[in-house]
Design an enzyme around this catalytic site. Structure first.
Site, PDB file in Angstrom:
ATOM      1  N   CYS A   2      50.931  17.139   8.648  1.00 46.25           N
ATOM      2  CA  CYS A   2      50.327  16.529   9.829  1.00 46.25           C
ATOM      3  C   CYS A   2      51.302  15.564  10.504  1.00 46.25           C
ATOM      4  CB  CYS A   2      49.096  15.739   9.430  1.00 46.25           C
ATOM      5  SG  CYS A   2      47.893  16.708   8.525  1.00 46.25           S
ATOM      6  N   ARG A  27      57.210  20.389  12.260  1.00 50.52           N
ATOM      7  CA  ARG A  27      56.696  19.971  10.956  1.00 50.52           C
ATOM      8  C   ARG A  27      55.676  20.957  10.399  1.00 50.52           C
ATOM      9  NH1 ARG A  27      56.908  14.285   9.945  1.00 50.52           N
ATOM     10  NH2 ARG A  27      55.010  14.511   8.758  1.00 50.52           N
ATOM     11  N   TRP A  73      47.722  19.938   9.720  1.00 51.05           N
ATOM     12  CA  TRP A  73      48.061  21.036   8.815  1.00 51.05           C
ATOM     13  C   TRP A  73      46.945  21.046   7.792  1.00 51.05           C
ATOM     14  CZ3 TRP A  73      50.005  21.664   3.663  1.00 51.05           C
ATOM     15  CH2 TRP A  73      50.718  22.852   3.452  1.00 51.05           C
ATOM     16  N   ASN A  99      47.316  11.025   8.327  1.00 49.06           N
ATOM     17  CA  ASN A  99      48.155  11.918   7.506  1.00 49.06           C
ATOM     18  C   ASN A  99      47.952  11.499   6.068  1.00 49.06           C
ATOM     19  OD1 ASN A  99      49.243  12.846   9.849  1.00 49.06           O
ATOM     20  ND2 ASN A  99      51.347  12.205   9.401  1.00 49.06           N
ATOM     21  N   GLY A 100      47.873  12.461   5.167  1.00 49.82           N
ATOM     22  CA  GLY A 100      47.740  12.126   3.754  1.00 49.82           C
ATOM     23  C   GLY A 100      46.427  12.631   3.194  1.00 49.82           C
ATOM     24  N   GLU A 488      68.086  30.376  -3.910  1.00 53.54           N
ATOM     25  CA  GLU A 488      68.001  29.836  -2.554  1.00 53.54           C
ATOM     26  C   GLU A 488      67.947  30.979  -1.534  1.00 53.54           C
ATOM     27  OE1 GLU A 488      67.223  27.169  -1.301  1.00 53.54           O
ATOM     28  OE2 GLU A 488      68.021  27.184   0.731  1.00 53.54           O
ATOM     29  N   LYS A 492      64.867  31.522   1.030  1.00 48.93           N
ATOM     30  CA  LYS A 492      65.054  31.582   2.484  1.00 48.93           C
ATOM     31  C   LYS A 492      64.435  32.850   3.048  1.00 48.93           C
ATOM     32  CE  LYS A 492      65.986  28.611   3.000  1.00 48.93           C
ATOM     33  NZ  LYS A 492      66.183  27.221   2.716  1.00 48.93           N
ATOM     34  N   GLU A 495      60.503  32.775   2.921  1.00 50.29           N
ATOM     35  CA  GLU A 495      59.782  31.813   3.772  1.00 50.29           C
ATOM     36  C   GLU A 495      59.858  32.137   5.254  1.00 50.29           C
ATOM     37  OE1 GLU A 495      60.903  27.615   3.794  1.00 50.29           O
ATOM     38  OE2 GLU A 495      62.982  28.137   3.464  1.00 50.29           O
ATOM     39  N   HIS A 511      65.122  41.910 -19.024  1.00 47.31           N
ATOM     40  CA  HIS A 511      63.981  41.280 -19.690  1.00 47.31           C
ATOM     41  C   HIS A 511      62.712  41.380 -18.844  1.00 47.31           C
ATOM     42  CE1 HIS A 511      66.617  39.755 -22.808  1.00 47.31           C
ATOM     43  NE2 HIS A 511      67.466  39.445 -21.838  1.00 47.31           N
ATOM     44  N   LYS A 610      57.543  21.197   7.424  1.00 51.23           N
ATOM     45  CA  LYS A 610      58.914  20.752   7.198  1.00 51.23           C
ATOM     46  C   LYS A 610      58.994  19.771   6.041  1.00 51.23           C
ATOM     47  CE  LYS A 610      63.260  20.264   7.730  1.00 51.23           C
ATOM     48  NZ  LYS A 610      64.015  21.310   7.003  1.00 51.23           N
TER      49      LYS A 610
HETATM   50  O1  M6R Z   1      62.603  17.231   2.228  1.00 55.64           O
HETATM   51  P1  M6R Z   1      62.828  17.840   0.882  1.00 55.64           P
HETATM   52  O2  M6R Z   1      64.237  18.238   0.649  1.00 55.64           O
HETATM   53  O3  M6R Z   1      62.301  16.990  -0.244  1.00 55.64           O
HETATM   54  O4  M6R Z   1      61.966  19.173   0.892  1.00 55.64           O
HETATM   55  C1  M6R Z   1      61.828  19.960  -0.255  1.00 55.64           C
HETATM   56  C2  M6R Z   1      61.231  21.300   0.072  1.00 55.64           C
HETATM   57  O5  M6R Z   1      59.952  21.142   0.589  1.00 55.64           O
HETATM   58  C3  M6R Z   1      62.090  22.088   1.072  1.00 55.64           C
HETATM   59  O6  M6R Z   1      63.396  22.236   0.634  1.00 55.64           O
HETATM   60  C4  M6R Z   1      61.486  23.497   1.301  1.00 55.64           C
HETATM   61  O7  M6R Z   1      61.565  24.240   0.130  1.00 55.64           O
HETATM   62  C5  M6R Z   1      62.204  24.200   2.457  1.00 55.64           C
HETATM   63  N1  M6R Z   1      61.241  24.730   3.384  1.00 55.64           N
HETATM   64  C6  M6R Z   1      63.022  25.348   2.022  1.00 55.64           C
HETATM   65  O8  M6R Z   1      63.697  25.939   3.090  1.00 55.64           O
END
Ligand code: M6R
Length: 615
Positions: A2, A27, A73, A99-100, A488, A492, A495, A511, A610
């Site tokens: 949010c 965000r 959100w 927010n929260g 990673e 990527k 997502e 395995h 974000k």
């Molecule tokens: O702001 P942060 O680095 O703590 O965020 C951690 C994860 O939420 C963030 O890296 C998330 O996995 C990304 N969307 C990946 O691309």
């Protein structure tokens, strides 16, 4: 997550609030809303989905001088108009954006229902309760919305905040009062600013850029009131505090695309600059500078989430290799509820935003257990940056694309600096090792630039993406320092393209995962160094024998590569410790291209935010 934005004292408030919501789109959100104070009334507009659904509802709104706005959100209840913020009290005298998570919402609802059996909650949210509570408090204190003074509302507000458990950033306005906004924060970011004429509060500095360049970063438990003339900030104990405003880290250019079609592409192309900035003043031929390790640890624990966790895994390889100090890596959410034992260890928290709730809680848990902490953080004004004992800023600049790209590069370099420093301190990483590394590190930005503009690589990437576009599953394989890149790369791809992708260490194939390989399954193999590289090529053979389409990412000096894959993408050769960064950039580009070919919005992937500021 949010987003909150509030303004007071500017005749263009409605327009600026909408501009702020637009800037916070990155965000992640699924509904939005705005409420302004006009004469004696509130005017509220809310809409589900994209901001473009809210825009037509606000075009004819008057130019109020006080208002609050929100992007939601969904957590408590689906994304509906009723659940969208701002929420109001039953008497429509209080409007709130939050927010929260209010964790004692159920108890508070019961408490209110026992006072008024006919009370009706209009939403499923935990946030609405705050408007009810304040409205009640104002009534019970006998305040007059028109005549009572700021101070009287301040004390009502404090009583409400004291009842709330959980995490919150809050902005509240009152009917007919266009002269102040109440605010509070606890475990959720909120910044405020005042230029003498107008006041602003926001959960995200992106809204503020271009309006002012100075902000106050609120501490945990801070609360208060902002009006046209200034602001009053109180700490958790109720004492009035004086704060010096800080210069904003963002510039207008950071909040804009600057000619790139997406923020993700812009941020991928910023990586040469990130490498230069991150290493500037810290790396020399003789020693690592500006990296202070709080004590001489015998054990390290690294915590992070998502991309930051993957960077932490690479940091673990580096630290163990260069310093021989053992490292335990945990997802921050697992660490915070675990019971770590063993010797007193240094806890390293990695976070781009510095606001990830789980990572922040892990850092706090570390403090409670008496462990010193070190943060590898991008946003240097963030809560994590301010909570750790010592901090390495990765200097990547604001990252707007939800998919983390340039921050990963900075986080890995941050981990590498720690590893080299510990290696030097423990006499395992020598001056000549550093000098050799330094030579390559200086050339790395140019190598990245060359790679990003290499026509042959662009063509190969295009060919590679054809293996994926109509597929639902893909795998990434690595070993040793290329294993974190496999994780990673898979993160990527999943997502932003919504293709199910998993990263595995090559040794794990037999395995279990091998059972999933079938004709045409795309598998990205990321070269590793030393003896494990040959083992990985063996894995490439195994999956190819089962019909997989193998894309091998390696460096230009790898002579074995060509006979082991359907497609080989070769990047410039650099130092072994830096090589994974180049492979990772290729994975970033591959995911971006695949996602775009599948028509996905790479900057705002579905269901994701974000910065994950709630658990
Ligand atoms: O702001 P942060 O680095 O703590 O965020 C951690 C994860 O939420 C963030 O890296 C998330 O996995 C990304 N969307 C990946 O691309």
């Amino acid at each position: 997550m949010c987003g909150i934005f509030g303004m007071i004292g500017d005749s263009n408030t409605t327009k600026l609030l909408m501009q702020g919501l637009k800037r916070m789109e990155y965000r992640g959100y699924d509904s939005s809303g705005i409420c302004i104070v006009d004469n004696n009334e509130f005017i509220r507009r809310r809409a589900v989905g994209e901001l473009s659904n809210l825009e037509p509802l606000v075009v004819n709104l008057p130019n109020a001088e006080c208002g609050i706005a929100h992007t939601r959100w969904a957590t408590h209840g689906p994304p509906t108009e009723d659940n969208a913020h701002p929420h109001m009290s039953p008497k429509l005298d209080v409007a709130v954006v939050h927010n929260g998570i209010i964790e004692n919402e159920v108890e508070l609802r019961k408490e209110l229902s026992s006072i008024d059996k006919n009370i009706i909650f209009k939403s499923d949210t935990d946030s609405e309760i705050i408007a009810h509570l304040l409205s009640n408090e104002i009534k019970n204190s006998g305040l007059d919305l028109k005549k009572s003074k700021d101070e009287e509302f301040i004390s009502c507000w404090k009583k409400v905040i004291d009842k709330l458990e959980g995490s919150f950033a809050l902005a509240v306005i009152l009917k007919g009062r266009n002269d102040f906004i109440l605010f509070a924060r606890k475990f959720a970011p909120l910044v405020i600013s005042h230029d003498g004429n107008k006041g602003i509060l926001a959960s995200d500095v992106s809204c503020i850029v271009g309006i002012t360049d100075k902000v106050h970063y609120l501490e945990e438990g801070d609360w208060g009131l902002i009006n046209k003339n200034g602001l009053k900030i109180f700490n958790i104990d109720g004492d009035l505090v004086e704060k010096e405003p800080k210069k904003l880290e963002w510039t207008l250019g950071d909040a804009e695309l600057g000619g790139y079609p997406t923020f993700m592409l812009k941020e991928i192309y910023e990586q040469p600059r990130v490498v230069r900035d991150c290493l500037r003043g810290r790396l020399s031929r003789e020693k690592i500078k500006g990296v202070s390790i709080p004590f001489n640890p015998r054990l390290l624990r690294i915590v992070g989430c998502g991309t930051a966790y993957n960077a932490g895994l690479l940091a673990r390889y580096y630290i163990e290799q260069l310093s021989k100090i053992p490292v335990i890596l945990d997802h921050a959410h697992e660490f915070r509820y675990g019971a770590p034992s063993g010797p007193k260890s240094l806890v390293i928290g990695i976070s781009q935003s510095g606001e990830t709730a789980d990572t922040l809680a892990a850092i706090q848990a570390a403090h409670e257990r008496g462990y010193p902490t070190l943060g590898i953080v991008n946003v240097e004004s963030s809560t994590i940056a301010r909570n750790v004992d010592t901090m390495i800023g990765i200097r990547a600049g604001p990252e707007i694309g939800v998919a983390s790209t340039k921050a990963f590069t900075g986080q890995v370099l941050g981990g590498l600096l720690v590893a080299m420093k510990l290696g030097q301190d423990s006499k395992n990483f020598h001056r000549e090792d550093l000098s050799y590394f330094d030579r390559h590190a200086r050339m790395l930005p140019t190598s990245i630039e060359r790679m990003l503009n290499d026509q042959n690589i662009k063509t190969k990437l295009w060919e590679a993406q054809q293996y994926f576009v109509d597929k639902n599953h893909a795998f990434f394989l690595g070993r040793n320092t290329s294993y974190p890149i496999a994780l990673e790369g898979a993160l990527k791809l999943k997502e932003i393209s919504y293709i199910h992708a998993e990263g595995y260490a090559g040794g794990e194939l037999k395995h279990g995962p091998l059972a999933l390989v079938e004709e045409g399954t795309p598998i990205v193999v990321i070269a590793s160094e030393g003896s494990s590289h040959k083992k990985l090529l063996g894995n490439a053979r195994e999956v190819a024998a089962r019909g997989a389409k193998v894309i091998l990412i390696t460096h230009q000096e790898d002579e074995l590569a060509d006979s082991h894959a359907d497609l080989v993408i070769k990047v410039p050769r650099t130092h072994d410790l830096l090589q994974p960064l180049l492979y990772n950039i290729i994975c970033q580009l591959l995911s971006l291209n695949i996602a775009e070919e599948r028509g996905c919005n790479v900057d705002r992937p579905r269901n994701l935010a974000k910065s994950v500021t709630v658990e």
